[in-house]
Design a protein around this motif. Structure first.
Motif, PDB file in Angstrom:
ATOM      1  N   ASN A 180       0.818  -1.218   0.000  1.00 19.53           N
ATOM      2  CA  ASN A 180       0.000   0.000   0.000  1.00 19.53           C
ATOM      3  C   ASN A 180       0.846   1.259   0.000  1.00 19.53           C
ATOM      4  N   GLN A 181       2.044   1.191  -0.620  1.00 17.48           N
ATOM      5  CA  GLN A 181       2.921   2.352  -0.667  1.00 17.48           C
ATOM      6  C   GLN A 181       2.272   3.471  -1.453  1.00 17.48           C
ATOM      7  N   CYS A 182       2.728   4.693  -1.218  1.00 18.55           N
ATOM      8  CA  CYS A 182       2.179   5.855  -1.919  1.00 18.55           C
ATOM      9  C   CYS A 182       2.606   5.836  -3.369  1.00 18.55           C
ATOM     10  N   ALA A 183       1.665   5.686  -4.267  1.00 20.22           N
ATOM     11  CA  ALA A 183       1.975   5.591  -5.681  1.00 20.22           C
ATOM     12  C   ALA A 183       2.372   6.924  -6.281  1.00 20.22           C
ATOM     13  N   ALA A 184       2.230   8.006  -5.506  1.00 21.98           N
ATOM     14  CA  ALA A 184       2.593   9.306  -6.046  1.00 21.98           C
ATOM     15  C   ALA A 184       4.101   9.496  -6.117  1.00 21.98           C
ATOM     16  N   GLN A 185       4.870   8.623  -5.484  1.00 27.48           N
ATOM     17  CA  GLN A 185       6.327   8.729  -5.533  1.00 27.48           C
ATOM     18  C   GLN A 185       6.800   8.429  -6.934  1.00 27.48           C
ATOM     19  N   THR A 186       7.492   9.367  -7.560  1.00 28.87           N
ATOM     20  CA  THR A 186       7.887   9.213  -8.954  1.00 28.87           C
ATOM     21  C   THR A 186       9.319   8.735  -9.116  1.00 28.87           C
ATOM     22  N   ALA A 187       9.926   8.328  -8.039  1.00 31.08           N
ATOM     23  CA  ALA A 187      11.315   7.873  -8.136  1.00 31.08           C
ATOM     24  C   ALA A 187      11.394   6.545  -8.861  1.00 31.08           C
ATOM     25  N   THR A 188      12.571   6.211  -9.267  1.00 30.30           N
ATOM     26  CA  THR A 188      12.796   4.930  -9.910  1.00 30.30           C
ATOM     27  C   THR A 188      12.832   3.839  -8.869  1.00 30.30           C
ATOM     28  N   LYS A 189      12.918   2.582  -9.336  1.00 29.65           N
ATOM     29  CA  LYS A 189      12.879   1.461  -8.396  1.00 29.65           C
ATOM     30  C   LYS A 189      14.038   1.521  -7.418  1.00 29.65           C
ATOM     31  N   TYR A 228       9.669  16.506   4.079  1.00 30.75           N
ATOM     32  CA  TYR A 228       8.309  16.998   4.313  1.00 30.75           C
ATOM     33  C   TYR A 228       7.533  17.287   3.035  1.00 30.75           C
ATOM     34  N   SER A 229       8.160  17.098   1.896  1.00 32.95           N
ATOM     35  CA  SER A 229       7.441  17.295   0.639  1.00 32.95           C
ATOM     36  C   SER A 229       6.911  15.989   0.064  1.00 32.95           C
ATOM     37  N   SER A 230       7.201  14.865   0.697  1.00 35.92           N
ATOM     38  CA  SER A 230       6.818  13.559   0.173  1.00 35.92           C
ATOM     39  C   SER A 230       6.011  12.775   1.202  1.00 35.92           C
ATOM     40  N   VAL A 231       4.872  12.265   0.772  1.00 36.63           N
ATOM     41  CA  VAL A 231       4.061  11.434   1.655  1.00 36.63           C
ATOM     42  C   VAL A 231       4.838  10.216   2.100  1.00 36.63           C
ATOM     43  N   GLU A 232       5.520   9.590   1.160  1.00 42.06           N
ATOM     44  CA  GLU A 232       6.236   8.353   1.469  1.00 42.06           C
ATOM     45  C   GLU A 232       7.353   8.592   2.462  1.00 42.06           C
ATOM     46  N   SER A 233       8.088   9.694   2.277  1.00 48.11           N
ATOM     47  CA  SER A 233       9.179   9.994   3.204  1.00 48.11           C
ATOM     48  C   SER A 233       8.656  10.340   4.586  1.00 48.11           C
ATOM     49  N   LEU A 234       7.637  11.192   4.637  1.00 44.38           N
ATOM     50  CA  LEU A 234       7.141  11.657   5.926  1.00 44.38           C
ATOM     51  C   LEU A 234       6.463  10.540   6.703  1.00 44.38           C
ATOM     52  N   SER A 235       5.760   9.647   6.004  1.00 48.16           N
ATOM     53  CA  SER A 235       5.069   8.552   6.695  1.00 48.16           C
ATOM     54  C   SER A 235       6.039   7.559   7.298  1.00 48.16           C
ATOM     55  N   ARG A 236       7.285   7.543   6.827  1.00 47.61           N
ATOM     56  CA  ARG A 236       8.297   6.627   7.356  1.00 47.61           C
ATOM     57  C   ARG A 236       9.257   7.301   8.313  1.00 47.61           C
ATOM     58  N   SER A 237       9.042   8.568   8.577  1.00 48.91           N
ATOM     59  CA  SER A 237       9.911   9.303   9.492  1.00 48.91           C
ATOM     60  C   SER A 237       9.499   9.078  10.939  1.00 48.91           C
ATOM     61  N   ARG A 284      -5.397   6.566  -6.165  1.00 44.51           N
ATOM     62  CA  ARG A 284      -6.378   5.914  -5.286  1.00 44.51           C
ATOM     63  C   ARG A 284      -5.753   4.813  -4.423  1.00 44.51           C
ATOM     64  N   GLU A 285      -4.590   5.076  -3.909  1.00 50.27           N
ATOM     65  CA  GLU A 285      -3.955   4.168  -2.948  1.00 50.27           C
ATOM     66  C   GLU A 285      -3.014   4.987  -2.084  1.00 50.27           C
ATOM     67  N   GLY A 286      -2.468   4.344  -1.084  1.00 49.12           N
ATOM     68  CA  GLY A 286      -1.561   5.055  -0.194  1.00 49.12           C
ATOM     69  C   GLY A 286      -2.257   5.811   0.917  1.00 49.12           C
ATOM     70  N   ALA A 287      -3.540   5.489   1.200  1.00 48.75           N
ATOM     71  CA  ALA A 287      -4.264   6.201   2.255  1.00 48.75           C
ATOM     72  C   ALA A 287      -3.600   6.023   3.613  1.00 48.75           C
ATOM     73  N   ALA A 288      -3.018   4.828   3.859  1.00 53.44           N
ATOM     74  CA  ALA A 288      -2.352   4.585   5.148  1.00 53.44           C
ATOM     75  C   ALA A 288      -1.156   5.507   5.320  1.00 53.44           C
ATOM     76  N   ASP A 289      -0.398   5.724   4.243  1.00 52.17           N
ATOM     77  CA  ASP A 289       0.740   6.647   4.315  1.00 52.17           C
ATOM     78  C   ASP A 289       0.272   8.078   4.531  1.00 52.17           C
ATOM     79  N   VAL A 290      -0.815   8.458   3.880  1.00 56.78           N
ATOM     80  CA  VAL A 290      -1.356   9.809   4.051  1.00 56.78           C
ATOM     81  C   VAL A 290      -1.788  10.036   5.498  1.00 56.78           C
TER      82      VAL A 290
END
Length: 911
Positions: free
Chosen positions: A151-160, A196-205, A310-316
């Motif tokens: 359920n990772q945040c799909a908005a992260q545009t980084a590579t694998k 603080y600009s990334s959902v994925e980063s902030l949710s794991r901080s 439409r995913e990543g609600a847990a990270d948000v």
């Protein structure tokens, strides 16, 4: 003990950060209540914590040496078994006196966040972006895409292979230390901007490495100098956790866990708060603009996750918990730039994620909830005041207002969960087919089954109701937004509410503040109920017209013709006939006619009718209700000779008063309104029902000595008095006279006692009363809009007799103005009247001596000139709240005529 320093590596060199101490990473132990910041004192305290943790695990798990002779080690067998809270307090005490510490490692390592170094990776490019690389620990400093959950945040545009940067308390302290040493905060700005600009980063901080140790809570409360602890300090620390546990069992914590087992929070809130405390020691102008910009970008990332992918609600949700802890979120820069965008993104959380956020806030963020509410209220108020709204573009269309309101709703339920809750089993709904004994209305429920009251989707998801709230974390009134309530056009909002009823999908419904009624003041909500009632009246009138056209004429009004000297008998007989023939006729507009008196009822005659009927029905001599002398409230007479049908019809009268927007002089205890909305009374409701009894039972609950039986000499048989003063006994359980109240069963006794007085003894009378009330109000949004204390205001009006408000709201006609001589005389006389005379004046001018919901400023009184000076008394059109006042030539004459009019006017002088 030796300590070892970990290094903070940057592109410019190396610098030592926090003293790690022993095997575990340092942690800043200061809280907002201490004066420590991320400097030498904090580092010393962090090192002390590492040592205390070794004492703690030595007390709990031992050193693993079978031949250990250390009396402070669990392996020696010399130590009595301790709870974790007791071990935590004793560990602090052992540290303060430098007690013996076994050389061997404990069998368990301390469960704190691992330390990682922060590296500015020059190989990553010349853009200066921060790259976090792991140190040699068991906790990775970066998470790669292949390591993320589904359920990772799909908005992260980084590579694998691109790492996901995240912060910990230790890293942030290290960054702050480096910035101070170099006298440059560019590293801090880059760090905050990237995380603080990334959902994925902030949710794991600020991650939790495991269950929070009791040391975290104790050390946050401990004095600054841990080496100089006094015995009183240790006893206090050792006792507080137990009290906390007790309060959780009786309050929000236990209830919320029992209701839905809230999801575990991946963020360490104590660590996060310490990190923020250290961060905001830095002057705000250094980094706050960068943080605001990052939060604005974060809002866009949330929006992508929730609306596009439409995913990543847990990270948000985790990111929102981190953001909500920012202590300055309500200051101007955040309020104007970051918070509006965050609210707009959070408004798209799915229902399950909203419920999870409410549970997490209730469980982990209680100290921040009120500050967060204030920030949201400021945002709404700012948009209301600064917006330019028209009939085409109204408040409901402004996302800058609706989005914070949606987030406020999550906060509203978090406030309920974080307070004291009663079990949901106390909520009940009478079965529709339950007969009313010895009454012609026994089959009425079958003829007109009631629809279930509307339920808020978030409340249903959480399994909680506002009725469950015995005491919220902070008062519900703090959710009222008066500028919004004053600006809203309730006719427009009501249209949005009604149009949304026909749409099954929530996303398709137009926004209506009636679905977020907690933000509206009672006066504004009353207006919404008024529109609903009036539309039903007009609908019934239109149906009567159609029936007349097709040859089946019906009366478009609910007409009651009564005699003043037989008002109870006439009214109840006519209402029973209406309820039997067609209960829907109760939804028609009420028109009252007094036999032998002329007058057209435009509202004033109905007011007098209700006033007279209430005075007689609730008179103890009538026998249907008794008076609680201490609290001056009325209660149902369990030994009344009247049939249950009479109580049903009294319920109809109360419902008709609400339906016709008439305020009554009734003094019910609050438990009546709770029961009307569907919740059984409890022991806590005795406080405003019978204060003396509540105090005695509370003393019994608080009594902790072993001699309870000898002290109280109380069995499960209780003594009661009926309305005639006769004494009778009642066994709360079988053989109650032989069962004494002890420490083990005292709570059972108190609950049974309260249940008998408030519920069981008046069950038949109250069920009949509630049935009649619901016959009138069943289809109205009463349950949706009002809490029990607001229903009391709706029935009884406000208790604030502020005649200065009335003077400011009064209008003048017929040649009078606010500066007319007779008007100045009039208000000078009124302000000097006793309260009883003021009530009589209200009765004379408006037909009711009650203050409307919202205060006297909501009462539109008109004073009109009624000719020149004369000997005539003042008169009034009570239907329209018009006081007709001749232009008397002296203050004394006005005072004389006015007092005669208000004291001798019942049935005369009012049109």
């Amino acid at each position: 003990m030796n300590s070892k320093n970990q290094k903070l590596e940057t592109g410019d060199g190396e610098a030592s950060s926090a003293s790690a101490g022993l095997d575990l990473p340092p942690r800043q132990l200061s809280s907002p209540s201490t004066s420590y910041c991320a400097d030498g004192d904090t580092m010393k305290r962090a090192s002390a914590k590492k040592l205390i943790e070794r004492y703690f695990y030595q007390l709990v798990d031992g050193c693993g040496n079978e031949n250990c002779d250390n009396e402070y080690c669990a392996s020696s067998g010399k130590l009595k078994q301790l709870t974790r809270n007791q071990a935590a307090a004793q560990a602090i005490q052992l540290f303060s006196k430098d007690a013996r510490l076994c050389d061997a490692q404990p069998t368990k390592v301390a469960r704190t966040q691992s330390s990682n170094s922060v590296t500015k990776n020059s190989a990553s490019g010349d853009d200066g972006s921060l790259r976090l690389q792991p140190a040699a620990t068991d906790q990775p400093a970066v998470l790669r895409k292949t390591d993320q959950p589904d359920n990772q945040c799909a908005a992260q545009t980084a590579t694998k292979d691109k790492p996901v940067p995240f912060l910990t308390e230790e890293r942030l302290l290290g960054v702050l230390e480096t910035c101070r040493r170099e006298d440059s905060y560019s590293l801090l700005i880059r760090t905050l901007g990237e995380v603080y600009s990334s959902v994925e980063s902030l949710s794991r901080s600020f991650p939790r490495a495991g269950p929070e140790s009791p040391l975290d809570a104790l050390l946050d409360r401990a004095p600054c100098d841990l080496h100089r602890l006094k015995k009183e300090d240790v006893r206090t620390l050792e006792g507080e956790p137990d009290k906390d546990e007790d309060s959780k069992e009786q309050g929000a914590g236990a209830c919320s866990v029992a209701r839905g087992s809230p999801d575990e929070l991946p963020v360490s809130i104590p660590s996060l708060r310490r990190a923020y405390h250290a961060l905001f020691q830095v002057p705000g102008h250094v980094f706050e603009s960068a943080l605001v910009n990052a939060l604005t970008t974060l809002a866009g990332d949330m929006d992508l996750a929730l609306r596009v992918y439409r995913e990543g609600a847990a990270d948000v949700v985790a990111a929102l918990v981190v953001v909500a802890e920012i202590p300055v979120l309500g200051t101007s820069e955040y309020l104007e730039r970051a918070l509006p965008y965050l609210c707009k993104s959070a408004a798209h959380l799915p229902l399950g994620a909203q419920a999870r956020l409410a549970r997490l806030w209730a469980r982990h963020s209680r100290p921040r909830l009120q500050g967060l509410l204030e920030a949201l209220q400021q945002l709404v108020t700012l948009r209301v005041i600064s917006g330019r709204f028209t009939r085409e573009y109204c408040l409901q269309d402004e996302e800058g207002i609706t989005a914070p309101t949606k987030l406020m709703k999550i906060l509203y339920y978090a406030n309920i969960l974080a307070g004291e809750l009663d079990p949901p089993e106390l909520r009940h709904e009478d079965t529709a087919a339950a007969p009313l004994d010895d009454t012609l209305l026994s089959d009425l429920a079958v003829k007109s089954p009631r629809p279930p009251p509307p339920e808020d989707p978030l409340a249903a998801e959480l399994g909680v109701s506002v009725l469950d709230s015995r005491r919220p974390l902070f008062h519900f009134a703090e959710f009222y937004n008066e500028p919004l309530s004053d600006a809203i056009e309730m006719d427009k909002d009501f249209a949005c509410y009604k149009s949304g009823e026909s749409l099954s999908h929530l996303a398709d419904r137009k926004f209506s503040f009636m679905n977020y009624a907690f933000v509206l003041t009672p006066a504004t909500k009353t207006l919404g109920l008024y529109y609903d009632n009036r539309i039903r009246m007009y609908s019934e009138r239109r149906m009567s017209f159609f029936n007349t056209v097709v040859g089946q004429p019906t009366n478009p009004y609910l007409r009651l013709k009564v005699r003043r000297d037989h008002i109870i008998e006439d009214a109840l007989v006519e209402l029973e006939m209406v309820a039997m023939e067609n209960p829907k006729d109760l939804k028609k507009q009420l028109v009252v006619e007094f036999d032998g008196e002329q007058g057209i009822d435009e509202g004033g005659v109905s007011k007098e009718f209700f006033q007279l009927i209430v005075e007689e029905i609730f008179n103890p001599d009538y026998g249907m209700f008794t008076v609680q002398e201490e609290m001056q409230t009325v209660w149902f007479n369990p030994t009344s000779f009247e049939s249950n049908a009479q109580f049903t019809l009294i319920g109809i009268v109360i419902g008709l008063a609400i339906y016709n927007n008439i305020i009554l002089d009734i003094h019910f205890p609050m438990v009546v309104y709770k029961k009307l909305l569907g919740k059984q009374g409890t022991f806590w409701d005795l406080e405003d029902f019978n204060q003396a009894l509540f105090t005695g039972l509370k003393a019994m609950l608080d009594y902790e000595q072993d001699d309870m039986e000898d002290t109280f000499m109380q069995t499960f048989r209780i003594c009661c008095n009926d309305v005639f003063g006769s004494t009778f006994f009642h066994d709360l359980k079988e053989g109650g006279d032989h069962v004494y109240v002890t420490q083990d069963n005292k709570k059972e006794f108190v609950d049974l006692y309260a249940d008998f007085l408030i519920n069981t003894s008046v069950d038949k009378q109250f069920r009949a009363f509630r049935r009649g009330f619901q016959m009138v109000t069943d289809e109205s949004p009463l349950h949706l809009l009002f809490r029990p204390e607001e229903v009391e205001q709706l029935v009884c009006g406000s208790k604030n007799f502020d005649f200065n408000e009335l003077e400011e709201a009064t209008e003048y006609d017929g040649g009078y103005a606010s500066d007319s001589q007779v008007i100045r005389f009039f208000w000078d006389i009124v302000h000097k009247m006793a309260l009883e005379s003021k009530r009589k004046l209200l009765q004379f001018a408006t037909g009711s001596d009650r203050v409307p919901v919202g205060g006297l400023s909501k009462l539109k009184l008109i004073i009109a000139r009624n000719g020149p000076d004369s000997d005539r008394l003042p008169t009034a059109h009570t239907c329209f709240n018009v006081l007709l006042l001749p232009e008397y030539d002296s203050r004394e004459k006005l005072h004389d005529r006015l007092m005669k009019a208000i004291n001798y006017s019942k049935g005369f002088g009012m049109l």
